[in-house]
Design a protein around this motif. Structure first.
Motif, PDB file in Angstrom:
ATOM      1  N   VAL A 252      -0.873  30.937  -0.610  1.00  0.00           N
ATOM      2  CA  VAL A 252      -1.752  32.042  -1.013  1.00  0.00           C
ATOM      3  C   VAL A 252      -1.144  32.857  -2.157  1.00  0.00           C
ATOM      4  O   VAL A 252      -1.845  33.237  -3.093  1.00  0.00           O
ATOM      5  N   SER A 253       0.153  33.101  -2.100  1.00  0.00           N
ATOM      6  CA  SER A 253       0.788  33.990  -3.075  1.00  0.00           C
ATOM      7  C   SER A 253       1.227  33.283  -4.357  1.00  0.00           C
ATOM      8  O   SER A 253       1.400  33.938  -5.384  1.00  0.00           O
ATOM      9  N   ASN A 254       1.453  31.970  -4.288  1.00  0.00           N
ATOM     10  CA  ASN A 254       2.020  31.221  -5.423  1.00  0.00           C
ATOM     11  C   ASN A 254       3.332  31.833  -5.909  1.00  0.00           C
ATOM     12  O   ASN A 254       3.651  31.778  -7.092  1.00  0.00           O
ATOM     13  N   VAL A 255       4.085  32.417  -4.988  1.00  0.00           N
ATOM     14  CA  VAL A 255       5.342  33.072  -5.354  1.00  0.00           C
ATOM     15  C   VAL A 255       6.392  32.049  -5.802  1.00  0.00           C
ATOM     16  O   VAL A 255       7.282  32.371  -6.580  1.00  0.00           O
TER      17      VAL A 255
ATOM     18  N   GLU B  10       5.014  22.397  -4.877  1.00  0.00           N
ATOM     19  CA  GLU B  10       5.782  21.148  -4.758  1.00  0.00           C
ATOM     20  C   GLU B  10       7.276  21.426  -4.653  1.00  0.00           C
ATOM     21  O   GLU B  10       7.976  20.801  -3.870  1.00  0.00           O
ATOM     22  N   LYS B  11       7.760  22.369  -5.442  1.00  0.00           N
ATOM     23  CA  LYS B  11       9.183  22.738  -5.383  1.00  0.00           C
ATOM     24  C   LYS B  11       9.503  23.309  -4.006  1.00  0.00           C
ATOM     25  O   LYS B  11      10.557  23.040  -3.429  1.00  0.00           O
ATOM     26  N   PHE B  12       8.593  24.106  -3.476  1.00  0.00           N
ATOM     27  CA  PHE B  12       8.755  24.668  -2.135  1.00  0.00           C
ATOM     28  C   PHE B  12       8.937  23.555  -1.103  1.00  0.00           C
ATOM     29  O   PHE B  12       9.866  23.580  -0.291  1.00  0.00           O
ATOM     30  N   LEU B  13       8.050  22.559  -1.145  1.00  0.00           N
ATOM     31  CA  LEU B  13       8.138  21.464  -0.174  1.00  0.00           C
ATOM     32  C   LEU B  13       9.448  20.681  -0.339  1.00  0.00           C
ATOM     33  O   LEU B  13      10.088  20.320   0.655  1.00  0.00           O
ATOM     34  N   GLN B  14       9.854  20.435  -1.560  1.00  0.00           N
ATOM     35  CA  GLN B  14      11.121  19.725  -1.803  1.00  0.00           C
ATOM     36  C   GLN B  14      12.304  20.523  -1.259  1.00  0.00           C
ATOM     37  O   GLN B  14      13.184  19.973  -0.584  1.00  0.00           O
ATOM     38  N   ASP B  15      12.322  21.818  -1.560  1.00  0.00           N
ATOM     39  CA  ASP B  15      13.432  22.664  -1.100  1.00  0.00           C
ATOM     40  C   ASP B  15      13.462  22.784   0.417  1.00  0.00           C
ATOM     41  O   ASP B  15      14.534  22.811   1.031  1.00  0.00           O
ATOM     42  N   MET B  16      12.295  22.853   1.030  1.00  0.00           N
ATOM     43  CA  MET B  16      12.244  22.947   2.498  1.00  0.00           C
ATOM     44  C   MET B  16      12.732  21.650   3.132  1.00  0.00           C
ATOM     45  O   MET B  16      13.432  21.671   4.147  1.00  0.00           O
TER      46      MET B  16
ATOM     47  N   LYS C 193      11.189  36.763  11.291  1.00  0.00           N
ATOM     48  CA  LYS C 193      12.411  37.055  10.533  1.00  0.00           C
ATOM     49  C   LYS C 193      12.964  35.776   9.913  1.00  0.00           C
ATOM     50  O   LYS C 193      13.340  35.756   8.738  1.00  0.00           O
ATOM     51  N   THR C 194      12.988  34.688  10.669  1.00  0.00           N
ATOM     52  CA  THR C 194      13.495  33.410  10.159  1.00  0.00           C
ATOM     53  C   THR C 194      12.656  32.938   8.980  1.00  0.00           C
ATOM     54  O   THR C 194      13.196  32.499   7.952  1.00  0.00           O
ATOM     55  N   ALA C 195      11.336  33.017   9.089  1.00  0.00           N
ATOM     56  CA  ALA C 195      10.453  32.601   7.994  1.00  0.00           C
ATOM     57  C   ALA C 195      10.678  33.468   6.760  1.00  0.00           C
ATOM     58  O   ALA C 195      10.719  32.960   5.632  1.00  0.00           O
ATOM     59  N   CYS C 196      10.858  34.756   6.952  1.00  0.00           N
ATOM     60  CA  CYS C 196      11.129  35.681   5.857  1.00  0.00           C
ATOM     61  C   CYS C 196      12.412  35.270   5.124  1.00  0.00           C
ATOM     62  O   CYS C 196      12.442  35.217   3.891  1.00  0.00           O
ATOM     63  N   LEU C 197      13.458  34.950   5.880  1.00  0.00           N
ATOM     64  CA  LEU C 197      14.733  34.563   5.275  1.00  0.00           C
ATOM     65  C   LEU C 197      14.641  33.190   4.615  1.00  0.00           C
ATOM     66  O   LEU C 197      15.251  32.957   3.561  1.00  0.00           O
ATOM     67  N   LEU C 198      13.871  32.268   5.201  1.00  0.00           N
ATOM     68  CA  LEU C 198      13.660  30.961   4.570  1.00  0.00           C
ATOM     69  C   LEU C 198      12.933  31.110   3.232  1.00  0.00           C
ATOM     70  O   LEU C 198      13.263  30.439   2.254  1.00  0.00           O
ATOM     71  N   LEU C 199      11.936  31.994   3.190  1.00  0.00           N
ATOM     72  CA  LEU C 199      11.213  32.229   1.942  1.00  0.00           C
ATOM     73  C   LEU C 199      12.173  32.775   0.878  1.00  0.00           C
ATOM     74  O   LEU C 199      12.128  32.354  -0.284  1.00  0.00           O
ATOM     75  N   ALA C 200      13.060  33.677   1.279  1.00  0.00           N
ATOM     76  CA  ALA C 200      14.051  34.205   0.339  1.00  0.00           C
ATOM     77  C   ALA C 200      14.944  33.086  -0.190  1.00  0.00           C
ATOM     78  O   ALA C 200      15.219  33.011  -1.394  1.00  0.00           O
ATOM     79  N   ASP C 201      15.392  32.191   0.684  1.00  0.00           N
ATOM     80  CA  ASP C 201      16.240  31.065   0.272  1.00  0.00           C
ATOM     81  C   ASP C 201      15.527  30.161  -0.727  1.00  0.00           C
ATOM     82  O   ASP C 201      16.096  29.757  -1.744  1.00  0.00           O
ATOM     83  N   VAL C 202      14.276  29.826  -0.437  1.00  0.00           N
ATOM     84  CA  VAL C 202      13.510  28.928  -1.304  1.00  0.00           C
ATOM     85  C   VAL C 202      13.242  29.589  -2.661  1.00  0.00           C
ATOM     86  O   VAL C 202      13.367  28.951  -3.705  1.00  0.00           O
ATOM     87  N   ALA C 203      12.887  30.869  -2.639  1.00  0.00           N
ATOM     88  CA  ALA C 203      12.637  31.571  -3.899  1.00  0.00           C
ATOM     89  C   ALA C 203      13.921  31.661  -4.727  1.00  0.00           C
ATOM     90  O   ALA C 203      13.903  31.485  -5.945  1.00  0.00           O
TER      91      ALA C 203
END
Length: 195
Positions: free
Chosen positions: A150-153, A157-163, A21-31
């Protein structure tokens, strides 16, 4: 109401306490920080530590008016490999998408457990990565990175910066935790196996 063609739907399968659940919500935040329209939500039931849980992401470039569980995901993330024996994790999964499984096995070794699914199978040893980088088995951080890779959603690089920004706020007093989580993300992105 149908989803837009640019909408990516992701279904997460894990067990209570593993951080799906936490990973799902983190992905939503980053997207969201990448300018996407997002939904991230768990399916609640009688969850308890170790019980199977499901969570969902819906990510799009346009407003998404669909508000339901996800029945035909583009991607499925399996945080606990043992669920392959008890849950039909490939139900409705698009053969143009992929399933991403936390496992030390090769993708071909898991295909027989996937009920005839013919799409892309990916594995990453999230336990090995998290123990190496964080000192404990926290599979959600490596699995989050694997689904992004895998998804390139979102751009990698932006993902890593945001995380890194997110971890810096969350763990401001624990710089070692920030470094460990960042290392886990990078290792996972490099070690995803596709079959």
């Amino acid at each position: 109401m149908q989803k837009n063609n640019d909408t990516v739907e992701i279904r997460w399968h894990g067990r209570g306490g593993q951080g799906a659940k936490t990973a799902c919500l983190l992905l939503a935040d980053v997207a969201f920080s990448s300018g996407k329209q997002v939904q991230g939500f768990p399916e609640y039931g009688p969850e308890r530590m170790g019980a199977p849980i499901t969570a969902y992401n819906r990510i799009s470039d346009h407003e998404n008016k669909v508000h339901s569980n996800i029945y035909n995901p583009n991607y499925v993330v399996v945080v606990d490999e043992t669920l392959l024996h008890t849950v039909d994790v490939t139900a409705g999964l698009s053969e143009d998408g992929a399933i991403i499984i936390n496992s030390s096995k090769e993708p071909s070794g898991l295909r027989p457990l996937l009920r005839g699914y013919r799409g892309k199978v990916c594995t990453v040893d999230a336990e090995k990565i998290s123990v190496a980088t964080l000192g404990k088995n926290f599979p959600n951080t490596p699995m989050l990175a694997a689904v992004v890779k895998v998804s390139n959603v979102v751009d990698n690089e932006k993902f890593l910066q945001d995380m890194e920004t997110s971890f810096s706020h969350k763990f401001a007093n624990k710089p070692g935790v920030i470094a460990g989580n960042m290392e886990a993300l990078k290792m996972s992105m490099n070690e995803v196996k596709v079959g």
